[in-house]
Design a protein around this motif. Structure first.
Motif, PDB file in Angstrom:
ATOM      1  N   LEU A 193       0.981  -1.096  -0.292  1.00 48.98           N
ATOM      2  CA  LEU A 193       0.085   0.019   0.243  1.00 48.98           C
ATOM      3  C   LEU A 193       0.690   1.283  -0.063  1.00 48.98           C
ATOM      4  N   PHE A 194       2.013   1.467   0.564  1.00 47.58           N
ATOM      5  CA  PHE A 194       2.704   2.003   0.960  1.00 47.58           C
ATOM      6  C   PHE A 194       3.457   3.026  -0.780  1.00 47.58           C
ATOM      7  N   PRO A 195       3.416   2.009  -1.224  1.00 45.55           N
ATOM      8  CA  PRO A 195       4.280   2.328  -2.930  1.00 45.55           C
ATOM      9  C   PRO A 195       2.776   2.121  -3.589  1.00 45.55           C
ATOM     10  N   LEU A 196       1.657   1.910  -3.361  1.00 43.89           N
ATOM     11  CA  LEU A 196       0.456   2.676  -4.270  1.00 43.89           C
ATOM     12  C   LEU A 196       0.134   3.582  -3.692  1.00 43.89           C
ATOM     13  N   THR A 197      -0.029   4.347  -2.697  1.00 35.73           N
ATOM     14  CA  THR A 197      -0.304   5.949  -1.952  1.00 35.73           C
ATOM     15  C   THR A 197       0.457   6.588  -2.637  1.00 35.73           C
ATOM     16  N   PHE A 198       2.084   6.174  -1.872  1.00 37.02           N
ATOM     17  CA  PHE A 198       2.981   7.794  -2.771  1.00 37.02           C
ATOM     18  C   PHE A 198       3.289   7.184  -3.921  1.00 37.02           C
ATOM     19  N   ILE A 199       3.630   6.679  -4.979  1.00 34.91           N
ATOM     20  CA  ILE A 199       3.879   7.153  -6.170  1.00 34.91           C
ATOM     21  C   ILE A 199       2.502   6.806  -6.768  1.00 34.91           C
ATOM     22  N   SER A 200       1.851   8.512  -6.920  1.00 41.51           N
ATOM     23  CA  SER A 200       0.010   8.501  -7.403  1.00 41.51           C
ATOM     24  C   SER A 200       0.371  10.782  -6.795  1.00 41.51           C
ATOM     25  N   ASN A 201      -0.661  10.697  -7.381  1.00 42.83           N
ATOM     26  CA  ASN A 201      -1.110  12.058  -6.983  1.00 42.83           C
ATOM     27  C   ASN A 201      -1.458  12.812  -6.048  1.00 42.83           C
ATOM     28  N   ALA A 202      -1.369  11.451  -4.941  1.00 48.16           N
ATOM     29  CA  ALA A 202      -2.270  11.954  -4.051  1.00 48.16           C
ATOM     30  C   ALA A 202      -1.869  13.553  -2.395  1.00 48.16           C
ATOM     31  N   PHE A 203      -0.028  13.350  -2.601  1.00 44.95           N
ATOM     32  CA  PHE A 203       0.027  14.349  -1.641  1.00 44.95           C
ATOM     33  C   PHE A 203       1.455  15.317  -2.611  1.00 44.95           C
ATOM     34  N   VAL A 204       1.350  14.613  -3.914  1.00 47.11           N
ATOM     35  CA  VAL A 204       2.504  15.893  -4.494  1.00 47.11           C
ATOM     36  C   VAL A 204       1.996  16.377  -6.118  1.00 47.11           C
ATOM     37  N   PRO A 205       1.478  17.244  -6.913  1.00 43.51           N
ATOM     38  CA  PRO A 205       2.033  16.427  -8.459  1.00 43.51           C
ATOM     39  C   PRO A 205       2.216  15.519  -8.439  1.00 43.51           C
ATOM     40  N   VAL A 206       2.435  15.002 -10.003  1.00 40.96           N
ATOM     41  CA  VAL A 206       3.350  13.848 -10.479  1.00 40.96           C
ATOM     42  C   VAL A 206       4.032  14.878 -11.713  1.00 40.96           C
ATOM     43  N   THR A 207       3.251  16.505 -11.861  1.00 37.70           N
ATOM     44  CA  THR A 207       4.754  17.040 -12.337  1.00 37.70           C
ATOM     45  C   THR A 207       6.213  16.535 -12.165  1.00 37.70           C
ATOM     46  N   GLY A 208       6.437  16.342 -10.657  1.00 32.78           N
ATOM     47  CA  GLY A 208       7.935  16.597 -10.100  1.00 32.78           C
ATOM     48  C   GLY A 208       8.661  15.243 -10.116  1.00 32.78           C
ATOM     49  N   MET A 209       7.371  14.294 -10.529  1.00 35.32           N
ATOM     50  CA  MET A 209       8.168  12.722 -10.863  1.00 35.32           C
ATOM     51  C   MET A 209       8.902  11.994 -11.871  1.00 35.32           C
ATOM     52  N   PRO A 210       9.695  11.045 -11.834  1.00 32.81           N
ATOM     53  CA  PRO A 210      10.567  11.630 -13.018  1.00 32.81           C
ATOM     54  C   PRO A 210       9.463  10.730 -14.605  1.00 32.81           C
ATOM     55  N   THR A 211       9.574  10.654 -15.733  1.00 28.04           N
ATOM     56  CA  THR A 211       8.615  10.205 -16.377  1.00 28.04           C
ATOM     57  C   THR A 211       8.218   9.314 -16.566  1.00 28.04           C
ATOM     58  N   PHE A 212       8.575   8.145 -15.652  1.00 29.78           N
ATOM     59  CA  PHE A 212       8.281   6.286 -15.916  1.00 29.78           C
ATOM     60  C   PHE A 212       7.050   6.336 -14.971  1.00 29.78           C
ATOM     61  N   LEU A 213       7.673   6.796 -14.066  1.00 30.11           N
ATOM     62  CA  LEU A 213       6.865   7.848 -12.793  1.00 30.11           C
ATOM     63  C   LEU A 213       5.296   8.193 -12.805  1.00 30.11           C
ATOM     64  N   GLN A 214       5.802   8.932 -13.222  1.00 31.13           N
ATOM     65  CA  GLN A 214       4.378   9.838 -14.030  1.00 31.13           C
ATOM     66  C   GLN A 214       3.566   9.001 -14.453  1.00 31.13           C
ATOM     67  N   HIS A 215       3.721   7.754 -15.283  1.00 34.89           N
ATOM     68  CA  HIS A 215       3.027   7.103 -16.431  1.00 34.89           C
ATOM     69  C   HIS A 215       2.430   6.113 -15.131  1.00 34.89           C
ATOM     70  N   VAL A 216       3.710   5.554 -14.020  1.00 34.18           N
ATOM     71  CA  VAL A 216       2.592   4.686 -13.491  1.00 34.18           C
ATOM     72  C   VAL A 216       1.407   5.360 -12.049  1.00 34.18           C
ATOM     73  N   ALA A 217       1.955   6.838 -11.995  1.00 31.22           N
ATOM     74  CA  ALA A 217       0.670   7.331 -11.134  1.00 31.22           C
ATOM     75  C   ALA A 217      -0.072   7.810 -11.909  1.00 31.22           C
ATOM     76  N   GLU A 218      -0.353   7.970 -13.546  1.00 29.17           N
ATOM     77  CA  GLU A 218      -1.184   8.424 -13.412  1.00 29.17           C
ATOM     78  C   GLU A 218      -2.645   7.363 -14.001  1.00 29.17           C
ATOM     79  N   TRP A 219      -1.684   6.106 -14.109  1.00 31.54           N
ATOM     80  CA  TRP A 219      -2.942   4.720 -14.265  1.00 31.54           C
ATOM     81  C   TRP A 219      -2.619   3.886 -12.933  1.00 31.54           C
ATOM     82  N   ASN A 220      -2.485   4.583 -11.994  1.00 28.38           N
ATOM     83  CA  ASN A 220      -2.621   4.023 -10.862  1.00 28.38           C
ATOM     84  C   ASN A 220      -4.114   4.508 -10.121  1.00 28.38           C
ATOM     85  N   PRO A 221      -5.112   3.107  -9.658  1.00 30.25           N
ATOM     86  CA  PRO A 221      -6.483   3.153  -9.886  1.00 30.25           C
ATOM     87  C   PRO A 221      -5.956   4.333  -8.340  1.00 30.25           C
ATOM     88  N   PHE A 222      -5.136   4.411  -7.539  1.00 34.42           N
ATOM     89  CA  PHE A 222      -5.710   5.321  -6.199  1.00 34.42           C
ATOM     90  C   PHE A 222      -5.488   6.325  -6.684  1.00 34.42           C
TER      91      PHE A 222
END
Length: 287
Positions: A199-228
């Motif tokens: 659950l920790f990577p699922l919730t933190f690799i997301s748009n929950a606490f910070v905008p995804v714009t600051g994440m590396p590109t591959f994590l941006q894709h993961v975060a935006e397809w994350n059901p969370f």
């Protein structure tokens, strides 16, 4: 006597159908778990403390440090943050659901249920419904705390309620993942650990606490397809907490462009898949 004999068959209840029996048995099991929760109030109290701590810590520790739409205004971050905290709270209930079922398995209670003439999936359905009630109460208290620290909604009451229902649907879906984990391990402690570690990577690799714009590109894709992330974005939209200058999607992901619909689809899909797997595991694990 003949009149009594004639009327006697009418007093015999008809056997309940499959769906009716399953619903009735599920509600009985849910009632049993709710009564158990009231007799162990510390379960509810400790379940409230952690999300309240997250609200207070994130609000006052990170509130003036994280840029939202080019601004570090703490009020903007509060409105950005709360949907994420709410979603984290309903999903973290997964660990409790798994631990409860693992405890029932460890004590042999599941074997006793199997000896009764009840629907096979009722034990798990009843457990997840009871967890949903507890999660709802936690969410109500948490919303009150959020209002105290300055969170505000900007939509009508109907949309706000729909936002909370979207969150509860995700929590209910994840409780089925917890049920499967609880049936797959030997101890409640293992179920708690197994319910949190992913659950920790699922919730933190997301748009929950910070905008995804600051994440590396591959994590941006993961975060935006994350059901969370879809549920968080959908709740923000229904609460009226969408931020100026923060685009819905950085990578053009469909779930971020249609977060409410995507959240419902993700949650229903998770329920269908993991309920099927959990009921199948229950039938084999409890033999």
């Amino acid at each position: 006597m003949s009149a009594i004999a004639k009327d006697a068959p009418a007093l015999v209840p008809r056997p309940a159908g499959g769906i009716t029996k399953s619903v009735r048995d599920s509600l009985v099991v849910a009632k049993r778990n709710l009564i158990r929760m009231t007799r162990i109030p510390e379960m509810v109290i400790f379940g409230l403390i952690q999300p309240i701590m997250f609200v207070v810590l994130f609000t006052y520790v990170f509130g003036g440090s994280i840029s939202i739409g080019g601004s570090t205004d703490p009020q903007l971050y509060k409105e950005f943050l709360m949907a994420g905290i709410f979603a984290q709270t309903v999903t973290f209930a997964t660990a409790g659901a798994g631990a409860g079922i693992a405890d029932d398995m460890h004590k042999g209670l599941i074997d006793r249920f199997r000896s009764l003439p009840m629907a096979r999936g009722a034990v798990l359905t009843g457990r997840t419904l009871a967890d949903l009630v507890q999660t709802t109460l936690t969410l109500v208290v948490l919303a009150g705390v959020a209002l105290i620290v300055g969170w505000r909604t900007h939509e009508n009451l109907g949309k706000v309620i729909c936002g909370f229902l979207l969150l509860l649907l995700l929590g209910y879906a994840f409780s089925w993942i917890g049920a499967l984990i609880g049936l797959s391990v030997r101890t409640p402690e293992a179920a708690t650990s197994g319910g949190l570690i992913w659950l920790f990577p699922l919730t933190f690799i997301s748009n929950a606490f910070v905008p995804v714009t600051g994440m590396p590109t591959f994590l941006q894709h993961v975060a935006e397809w994350n059901p969370f992330s879809a549920t968080v974005a959908g709740a923000r939209e229904l609460f009226g907490n969408t931020m100026p200058g923060v685009s819905k999607s950085v990578t053009g992901a469909w779930p971020m462009e249609h977060p409410i619909l995507a959240s419902v689809i993700w949650s229903v899909l998770i329920v269908v898949v993991f309920r099927t797997l959990a009921v199948r595991k229950y039938r084999s694990a409890a033999v």
